[in-house]
Design a protein around this motif. Structure first.
Motif, mmCIF file in Angstrom:
data_model
loop_
_atom_site.group_PDB
_atom_site.id
_atom_site.type_symbol
_atom_site.label_atom_id
_atom_site.label_comp_id
_atom_site.label_asym_id
_atom_site.label_seq_id
_atom_site.Cartn_x
_atom_site.Cartn_y
_atom_site.Cartn_z
ATOM 1 N N GLN A 152 17.105 61.134 66.847
ATOM 2 C CA GLN A 152 16.432 59.999 66.337
ATOM 3 C C GLN A 152 16.682 59.396 65.311
ATOM 4 O OE1 GLN A 152 16.898 57.220 69.356
ATOM 5 N NE2 GLN A 152 18.870 59.284 70.727
ATOM 6 N N ASN A 153 16.521 60.337 64.353
ATOM 7 C CA ASN A 153 16.078 60.218 63.262
ATOM 8 C C ASN A 153 16.822 59.097 62.575
ATOM 9 O OD1 ASN A 153 13.340 62.568 63.540
ATOM 10 N ND2 ASN A 153 15.818 63.748 63.100
ATOM 11 N N VAL A 154 16.329 58.666 61.399
ATOM 12 C CA VAL A 154 16.505 57.699 60.183
ATOM 13 C C VAL A 154 15.956 58.715 58.808
ATOM 14 C CG1 VAL A 154 16.058 55.818 59.442
ATOM 15 C CG2 VAL A 154 15.981 55.590 61.782
ATOM 16 N N PHE A 155 17.023 58.388 58.360
ATOM 17 C CA PHE A 155 16.835 59.457 57.023
ATOM 18 C C PHE A 155 16.788 58.369 56.255
ATOM 19 C CE2 PHE A 155 18.930 61.291 52.861
ATOM 20 C CZ PHE A 155 17.411 62.011 52.422
ATOM 21 N N THR A 156 16.326 58.015 54.673
ATOM 22 C CA THR A 156 16.391 57.069 53.430
ATOM 23 C C THR A 156 15.997 57.603 52.575
ATOM 24 O OG1 THR A 156 13.856 56.035 54.316
ATOM 25 C CG2 THR A 156 15.610 55.104 55.390
ATOM 26 N N ALA A 157 17.182 57.575 51.639
ATOM 27 C CA ALA A 157 16.473 57.912 50.569
ATOM 28 C C ALA A 157 17.110 56.416 48.999
ATOM 29 C CB ALA A 157 17.701 59.004 49.788
ATOM 30 N N THR A 158 15.944 57.029 48.385
ATOM 31 C CA THR A 158 15.657 55.863 47.255
ATOM 32 C C THR A 158 16.310 56.291 45.783
ATOM 33 O OG1 THR A 158 14.007 54.912 46.627
ATOM 34 C CG2 THR A 158 15.484 53.609 48.434
ATOM 35 N N ASP A 159 16.630 56.081 44.858
ATOM 36 C CA ASP A 159 16.427 55.974 43.415
ATOM 37 C C ASP A 159 16.019 55.082 42.670
ATOM 38 O OD1 ASP A 159 16.730 56.321 40.286
ATOM 39 O OD2 ASP A 159 18.080 57.514 40.910
ATOM 40 N N THR A 160 14.408 54.444 42.933
ATOM 41 C CA THR A 160 13.893 53.079 42.185
ATOM 42 C C THR A 160 14.541 52.329 40.837
ATOM 43 O OG1 THR A 160 11.957 54.005 41.728
ATOM 44 C CG2 THR A 160 12.136 53.817 43.498
ATOM 45 N N VAL A 161 15.047 53.657 39.955
ATOM 46 C CA VAL A 161 15.231 53.389 38.807
ATOM 47 C C VAL A 161 16.485 52.818 38.764
ATOM 48 C CG1 VAL A 161 15.905 53.659 36.166
ATOM 49 C CG2 VAL A 161 13.679 54.664 37.699
ATOM 50 N N ARG A 162 17.874 53.419 39.151
ATOM 51 C CA ARG A 162 19.238 53.357 39.396
ATOM 52 C C ARG A 162 19.674 52.515 40.286
ATOM 53 N NH1 ARG A 162 20.940 54.895 35.779
ATOM 54 N NH2 ARG A 162 22.577 54.009 35.857
ATOM 55 N N GLY A 163 18.891 52.508 41.100
ATOM 56 C CA GLY A 163 19.121 51.482 42.619
ATOM 57 C C GLY A 163 20.429 51.701 44.311
ATOM 58 N N ASP A 164 19.978 53.366 43.264
ATOM 59 C CA ASP A 164 20.934 53.921 44.938
ATOM 60 C C ASP A 164 20.041 53.727 45.343
ATOM 61 O OD1 ASP A 164 22.741 54.509 42.932
ATOM 62 O OD2 ASP A 164 22.030 56.642 42.797
ATOM 63 N N VAL A 165 20.612 53.405 47.262
ATOM 64 C CA VAL A 165 19.907 53.323 48.495
ATOM 65 C C VAL A 165 21.289 53.877 49.770
ATOM 66 C CG1 VAL A 165 19.146 52.250 50.548
ATOM 67 C CG2 VAL A 165 18.968 51.207 47.786
ATOM 68 N N TYR A 166 20.669 54.818 50.228
ATOM 69 C CA TYR A 166 21.225 55.879 51.279
ATOM 70 C C TYR A 166 20.741 55.450 52.443
ATOM 71 C CZ TYR A 166 24.415 57.750 48.476
ATOM 72 O OH TYR A 166 25.628 58.201 47.369
ATOM 73 N N THR A 167 21.291 54.503 53.817
ATOM 74 C CA THR A 167 20.153 55.156 54.799
ATOM 75 C C THR A 167 20.843 55.305 55.698
ATOM 76 O OG1 THR A 167 19.547 52.612 54.715
ATOM 77 C CG2 THR A 167 19.560 52.752 56.597
ATOM 78 N N CYS A 168 20.605 56.468 56.310
ATOM 79 C CA CYS A 168 20.786 57.264 57.757
ATOM 80 C C CYS A 168 20.515 56.645 58.651
ATOM 81 C CB CYS A 168 21.176 58.642 57.249
ATOM 82 S SG CYS A 168 22.366 58.724 55.362
ATOM 83 N N GLN A 169 21.356 57.175 59.857
ATOM 84 C CA GLN A 169 20.887 56.970 61.290
ATOM 85 C C GLN A 169 20.978 57.955 62.265
ATOM 86 O OE1 GLN A 169 21.521 52.269 62.148
ATOM 87 N NE2 GLN A 169 21.639 51.789 60.063
ATOM 88 N N LEU A 170 20.219 57.536 63.633
ATOM 89 C CA LEU A 170 21.255 58.957 64.009
ATOM 90 C C LEU A 170 20.807 60.336 63.937
ATOM 91 C CD1 LEU A 170 23.527 56.274 66.520
ATOM 92 C CD2 LEU A 170 21.459 56.567 66.684
#
Length: 147
Positions: A94-112
């Motif tokens: 049930q976890n959600v993992f989020t990762a962002t590089d605030t300068v580069r604009g990279d965003v990963y959203t991982c669910q389940l």
């Protein structure tokens, strides 16, 4: 922008048992994070006459690997979360993992997201690292979205 720094990287693991910050300051090892898909998005077949057909896979599943320094206090937080989530199937995956590089604009959203296993722990001459592996049911990536 041509400069990268882990100091601009933010990540969290949010699920039953808590919310854990995994970015700069969490004791992340030099080897950092890896996010990868489990399978290719495309499979191509070529007919007898050379005509190709592409098949698009609906799967967005993948694997996350987090490498922490052996002495990182984040290991204790992940250990407690793992142990809590193992107490009931209602807590698992049930976890959600989020990762962002605030300068580069990279965003990963991982669910389940679920822990794959408790990590191995080596005791040796040098401290080394602890690798936490997770399975992610759905990964939604976006590279340089903010640029």
């Amino acid at each position: 922008m041509t400069t990268y720094s882990f100091m601009n990287f933010n990540a969290t693991l949010d699920g039953p048992g808590g919310v854990i910050s995994l970015g700069a300051g969490a004791g992340v090892a030099e080897e950092g994070f890896t996010i990868e898909f489990s399978e290719d998005a495309d499979t191509m077949k070529t007919g007898a006459d050379g005509t190709p057909v592409h098949s698009l896979s609906a799967s967005k599943a993948g694997k996350l690997t987090l490498r922490l320094m052996k002495t990182s206090p984040t290991n204790a937080l992940l250990s407690a979360m793992y142990n809590f989530q193992r107490t009931s199937p209602a807590n698992w995956g049930q976890n959600v993992f989020t990762a962002t590089d605030t300068v580069r604009g990279d965003v990963y959203t991982c669910q389940l997201v679920a822990f794959t296993r408790f990590p191995k722990n080596d005791y040796a001459k040098e401290a080394g690292l602890i690798e936490w592996d997770f399975n992610a049911g759905i990964i939604d990536p976006s590279l340089a979205a903010g640029l």
